[in-house]
Design a protein around this motif. Sequence first.
Motif, short mmCIF file in Angstrom:
data_model
loop_
_atom_site.label_atom_id
_atom_site.label_comp_id
_atom_site.label_asym_id
_atom_site.label_seq_id
_atom_site.Cartn_x
_atom_site.Cartn_y
_atom_site.Cartn_z
N CYS A 1 0.95 -0.76 -0.11
CA CYS A 1 -0.56 -0.23 -0.62
C CYS A 1 1.23 1.43 0.31
N ALA A 2 2.22 1.36 0.74
CA ALA A 2 2.91 2.36 0.46
C ALA A 2 3.23 3.11 -1.07
N GLU A 3 3.70 1.20 -1.43
CA GLU A 3 4.48 1.34 -2.52
C GLU A 3 3.69 2.26 -3.69
N ALA A 4 2.38 1.82 -3.68
CA ALA A 4 1.00 2.58 -4.15
C ALA A 4 0.98 3.60 -3.87
N ALA A 5 0.96 3.89 -3.23
CA ALA A 5 0.54 5.02 -2.45
C ALA A 5 1.40 6.19 -3.11
N TYR A 6 3.17 5.64 -3.06
CA TYR A 6 4.03 6.32 -3.35
C TYR A 6 4.48 6.58 -4.87
N LEU A 7 3.68 5.45 -5.86
CA LEU A 7 3.97 5.63 -7.18
C LEU A 7 2.97 6.47 -7.85
N SER A 8 1.94 6.72 -6.42
CA SER A 8 0.66 6.74 -7.12
C SER A 8 1.09 9.18 -6.92
N LEU A 9 1.20 8.60 -6.25
CA LEU A 9 1.88 10.47 -5.49
C LEU A 9 3.33 10.92 -6.71
N VAL A 10 4.00 10.37 -7.25
CA VAL A 10 4.91 10.79 -8.48
C VAL A 10 4.62 10.70 -9.28
N TYR A 11 3.50 10.02 -9.85
CA TYR A 11 2.51 9.75 -11.51
C TYR A 11 1.83 11.30 -11.28
N THR A 12 1.60 11.51 -9.99
CA THR A 12 0.52 13.11 -9.89
C THR A 12 1.12 14.33 -9.92
N ARG A 13 3.11 14.16 -9.99
CA ARG A 13 3.11 14.76 -9.84
C ARG A 13 4.41 15.21 -11.04
N HIS A 14 4.72 14.15 -11.28
CA HIS A 14 6.05 13.74 -12.67
C HIS A 14 5.41 14.47 -13.84
N VAL A 15 3.67 13.38 -13.88
CA VAL A 15 3.23 13.52 -14.69
C VAL A 15 2.08 14.14 -15.21
N VAL A 16 0.46 14.12 -14.66
CA VAL A 16 0.17 14.91 -14.45
C VAL A 16 -0.05 16.47 -14.59
N ASP A 17 1.29 16.33 -13.79
CA ASP A 17 1.45 18.21 -13.19
C ASP A 17 2.01 18.51 -14.09
N GLU A 18 2.46 18.09 -14.94
CA GLU A 18 3.32 18.62 -15.90
C GLU A 18 3.37 18.97 -16.36
N PRO A 19 3.84 20.67 -17.27
CA PRO A 19 2.61 20.95 -18.26
C PRO A 19 3.86 20.53 -19.43
N LYS A 20 3.12 20.37 -20.47
CA LYS A 20 3.58 19.28 -21.92
C LYS A 20 4.17 20.15 -22.73
N ALA A 21 5.59 20.07 -22.45
CA ALA A 21 6.01 21.05 -23.13
C ALA A 21 5.94 20.06 -24.10
N HIS A 22 6.81 19.18 -24.50
CA HIS A 22 7.32 18.46 -26.41
C HIS A 22 5.73 18.79 -27.12
N VAL A 23 4.96 19.13 -27.04
CA VAL A 23 3.49 19.14 -27.52
C VAL A 23 3.31 20.62 -28.29
N ARG A 24 3.37 20.53 -29.08
CA ARG A 24 3.39 22.27 -30.44
C ARG A 24 2.35 22.19 -31.27
N VAL A 25 1.93 23.22 -30.84
CA VAL A 25 0.33 23.70 -31.41
C VAL A 25 0.34 24.68 -32.64
#
Length: 161
Positions: free
Chosen positions: A137-161
């Motif tokens: 459970c601790a590992e799942a919580a840690y991985l979800s926090l890392v995913y939320t912090r680095h993937v979801v919250d990070e702006p998508k700089a590589h996407v060009r419009v």
Amino acid sequence: MARDDDDDDADAKRVSKSVQTVSLFAASASLLLFANLTAAGKAPTTTPPPPRLPAGGALYSVNLALICLGLLTSLALSIFSILAPAARKLAVTKVQKRGMVMAVAFVLVSFLLRISMMLPAASLEWVFLLIFLVFACAEAAYLSLVYTRHVVDEPKAHVRV
């Protein structure tokens, strides 16, 4: 870019304030666990010894190794924090964060192993299952926090419009 530097400086200050406290806690907890581990072998003869596992010597050795790792990690972290170069704050902060996590993890695992050594052998399968579930459970919580912090919250700089 200036905002990232301010965030890094604030993180470095926060970590540098807590690193000595965490390393002192890990060192004192390791020494307490070591004293408790060696005192358990010198119990008075009037009380019967607690039931031991067949592989008690192996568990004792693993527990002693974890206690030593916790103590040495906390001492190395404390010395590194004193002698670290001030010019490389970001690298020092990363090492301090990982060192604090490792020192506390060694102490926590050695404490759980010490508790499991004191229990009768019949109840250990439930203890190991409980420990596994808590760590999962601790590992799942840690991985979800890392995913939320680095993937979801990070702006998508590589996407060009």
